[in-house]
Motif scaffolding. Structure first.
Motif, PDB file in Angstrom:
ATOM      1  N   VAL A  64     -17.508 -69.412  21.903  1.00 28.63           N
ATOM      2  CA  VAL A  64     -16.628 -69.116  23.068  1.00 28.63           C
ATOM      3  C   VAL A  64     -14.991 -68.960  22.651  1.00 28.63           C
ATOM      4  CG1 VAL A  64     -16.314 -69.079  25.169  1.00 28.63           C
ATOM      5  CG2 VAL A  64     -18.568 -68.266  24.865  1.00 28.63           C
ATOM      6  N   LYS A  65     -15.265 -70.219  22.602  1.00 29.51           N
ATOM      7  CA  LYS A  65     -13.747 -71.902  22.513  1.00 29.51           C
ATOM      8  C   LYS A  65     -13.147 -71.004  21.423  1.00 29.51           C
ATOM      9  CE  LYS A  65     -13.982 -75.119  25.408  1.00 29.51           C
ATOM     10  NZ  LYS A  65     -14.704 -76.282  25.857  1.00 29.51           N
ATOM     11  N   GLY A  66     -14.041 -71.261  19.603  1.00 32.01           N
ATOM     12  CA  GLY A  66     -13.327 -70.563  18.301  1.00 32.01           C
ATOM     13  C   GLY A  66     -12.588 -69.235  18.680  1.00 32.01           C
ATOM     14  N   LEU A  67     -13.451 -68.471  19.991  1.00 26.42           N
ATOM     15  CA  LEU A  67     -13.548 -66.638  19.541  1.00 26.42           C
ATOM     16  C   LEU A  67     -11.943 -66.997  20.514  1.00 26.42           C
ATOM     17  CD1 LEU A  67     -16.863 -65.136  19.956  1.00 26.42           C
ATOM     18  CD2 LEU A  67     -15.267 -64.750  18.084  1.00 26.42           C
ATOM     19  N   VAL A  68     -12.088 -67.542  21.615  1.00 24.43           N
ATOM     20  CA  VAL A  68     -10.602 -67.642  22.464  1.00 24.43           C
ATOM     21  C   VAL A  68      -8.997 -67.999  21.701  1.00 24.43           C
ATOM     22  CG1 VAL A  68      -9.445 -68.362  24.404  1.00 24.43           C
ATOM     23  CG2 VAL A  68     -11.452 -67.647  24.495  1.00 24.43           C
ATOM     24  N   VAL A  69      -9.385 -68.537  20.712  1.00 26.25           N
ATOM     25  CA  VAL A  69      -8.140 -69.311  20.577  1.00 26.25           C
ATOM     26  C   VAL A  69      -7.478 -68.029  18.994  1.00 26.25           C
ATOM     27  CG1 VAL A  69      -7.221 -71.187  18.609  1.00 26.25           C
ATOM     28  CG2 VAL A  69      -8.655 -72.065  20.596  1.00 26.25           C
ATOM     29  N   LEU A  70      -8.843 -67.598  18.460  1.00 24.59           N
ATOM     30  CA  LEU A  70      -8.504 -66.739  17.420  1.00 24.59           C
ATOM     31  C   LEU A  70      -8.049 -65.479  18.347  1.00 24.59           C
ATOM     32  CD1 LEU A  70     -11.717 -66.746  15.343  1.00 24.59           C
ATOM     33  CD2 LEU A  70      -9.759 -67.529  14.703  1.00 24.59           C
ATOM     34  N   ALA A  71      -8.312 -64.746  19.404  1.00 27.50           N
ATOM     35  CA  ALA A  71      -7.727 -63.659  20.120  1.00 27.50           C
ATOM     36  C   ALA A  71      -7.122 -63.509  20.760  1.00 27.50           C
ATOM     37  CB  ALA A  71      -8.550 -63.280  21.168  1.00 27.50           C
TER      38      ALA A  71
END
Lengths: 290, 148
Positions: A235-242
């Protein structure tokens, strides 16, 4: 023993902050290039730039300039360490703020008018973002009941969606992107507070900026915490990428505004959004609404 | 590792010393999507203190000479100079003119000469790549010297 292992893992994460931020900035450059119809550099290009700068001797104008630059790096690195170890988020934020101020002092310590102009613009940038991040940290503490990062459990974004959204313009400003006028502006005042740094000194200021970005991304990620470690990481990785994708798209689709409009937008809409969120949360908690 | 880290991140400073702007337009074309020099890690910097390679156009007018020297001196070592176009390389067609110095190498040392009037973007990229190769040699030699 597990606690020691955990601490060692967190220290390794702290040491890896420049690598992670460097890769993120590289990804941002690739995305920007693709949006402009170019192939763009490697994802590792920002890290290559930093490595080159740190190995280049360069020159400095006076000793205080160097001292302030190293001080900024030490404070930003300390702020990132405090945040990663799950300690007081407010302390991390304030340390990072003082680190930014030391960069302003470094720019003011030389007699170049361009450097002074960059310092003034950096100050306006700080005025635009610091109150918003301060309110975000206070909101996080109110929603979770603690200022300690380790005790901020759960998906706080569900209780504080507007506060999390307010971090996007803050990151746009901190990443030095449009639509905000930035300290390192184009043409004649290019490179702002960094104008009088060269070689290793410039590398040190870049490293300090990367740790500062690490702190800002870290504060944003406090909104997203899950009990399952694997899911939490995803989830954290996806948030940063987003966020990186969003900032690249906004940067390439908007015109540059003046710094005063940046200040007005940030101190009214962003700060207002966080405060509105806080008021609604308070009213819900006290049973006045719902 | 010798010189490789620098060669992957050449930051460029562009200075016009009285060119007709033909070569300058070709230099700016390098930044467009067609040539996209950023894919080689090259970035145009408006600051001599941040630059590694100086791209100079024009025959160097006498008024510009001190400014060119000043910019060159502000660049941190190791640094390289690329003379872009016939004017910058030889001073032609202004050789003997009362107001020009006659090429970049009459003011500062030049490492690579890029021919053409105006020089083509492809040749400019080739020139910068040659400069980067020379940079590798310089940094490689200096670090070997430091070791021995």
């Amino acid at each position: 023993m597990s606690s020691m292992f955990e601490q060692a893992a967190l220290l390794a994460l702290w040491a890896a902050v420049p690598l992670l931020v460097g890769v993120l900035l590289g990804l941002d450059r690739v995305l920007t290039a693709r949006l402009q119809g170019r192939r763009g550099p490697s994802v590792l290009q920002s890290l290559r730039d930093l490595t080159k700068l740190l190995h280049k001797k360069g020159s400095y104008v006076n000793r205080s300039q160097v001292l302030f630059a190293y001080g900024a790096l030490a404070l930003q690195a300390a702020a990132a360490l405090v945040l990663i170890m799950g300690s007081d988020v407010l302390t991390a934020f304030l340390l990072s703020g003082v680190g930014c101020f030391l960069m302003v002092m470094a720019a003011l310590s030389v007699r170049s008018p361009y450097s002074h102009l960059g310092a003034q613009r950096e100050l306006v940038q700080m005025m635009a973002t610091e109150p918003v991040v301060m309110m975000v940290v206070l909101s996080l503490a109110y929603a979770s009941g603690s200022f300690l990062g380790a005790e901020m459990e759960g998906m706080l974004v569900l209780a504080l969606p507007l506060a999390a959204a307010a971090m996007v313009p803050v990151l746009l400003i901190r990443l030095e992107k449009s639509p905000y006028d930035i300290a390192t502006a184009h043409s004649e005042i290019v490179s702002g507070p960094y104008v009088e740094f060269s070689g290793r000194g410039l590398g040190i200021t870049k490293l300090a900026h990367w740790f500062e970005l690490g702190v800002m991304f870290g504060i944003l990620l406090l909104f997203f915490r899950l009990s399952d470690p694997a899911l939490d990481l995803v989830v954290k990785g996806l948030v940063v990428l987003a966020v990186v994708l969003t900032t690249a798209v906004i940067d390439n689709t908007t015109a540059r505004l003046t710094r005063w409009r940046m200040l007005r937008f940030s101190l009214t809409l962003c700060l207002g959004a966080v405060m509105l969120n806080l008021i609604v949360l308070y009213l819900v908690d006290s049973g006045v609404i719902l | 590792m010798n010189g490789r880290r620098e060669a992957r991140s050449p930051w460029i400073l562009h200075f016009d010393t009285g060119s007709c702007n033909g070569c300058d337009i070709e230099i700016w074309a390098l930044l467009t999507p067609k040539y996209d020099v950023e894919r080689f890690g090259m970035m145009n910097k408006g600051n001599p203190k941040h630059a590694d390679i100086l791209l100079v156009t024009g025959p160097v007018t006498k008024k510009c000479a001190s400014r060119l020297k000043n910019l060159y001196e502000q660049m941190p070592d190791p640094k390289l100079v690329v003379a872009c176009g016939d004017c910058a390389s030889t001073g032609a067609p202004f050789v003997g003119c009362y107001n020009t110095c006659g090429g970049v190498d009459s003011v500062i040392p030049v490492d690579v000469y890029v021919p053409g009037c105006a020089c083509r973007p492809e040749v400019l990229i080739d020139g910068v790549v040659m400069a980067v190769d020379k940079w590798r040699e310089i940094t490689g030699a200096s670090s070997e010297g430091a070791r021995s």
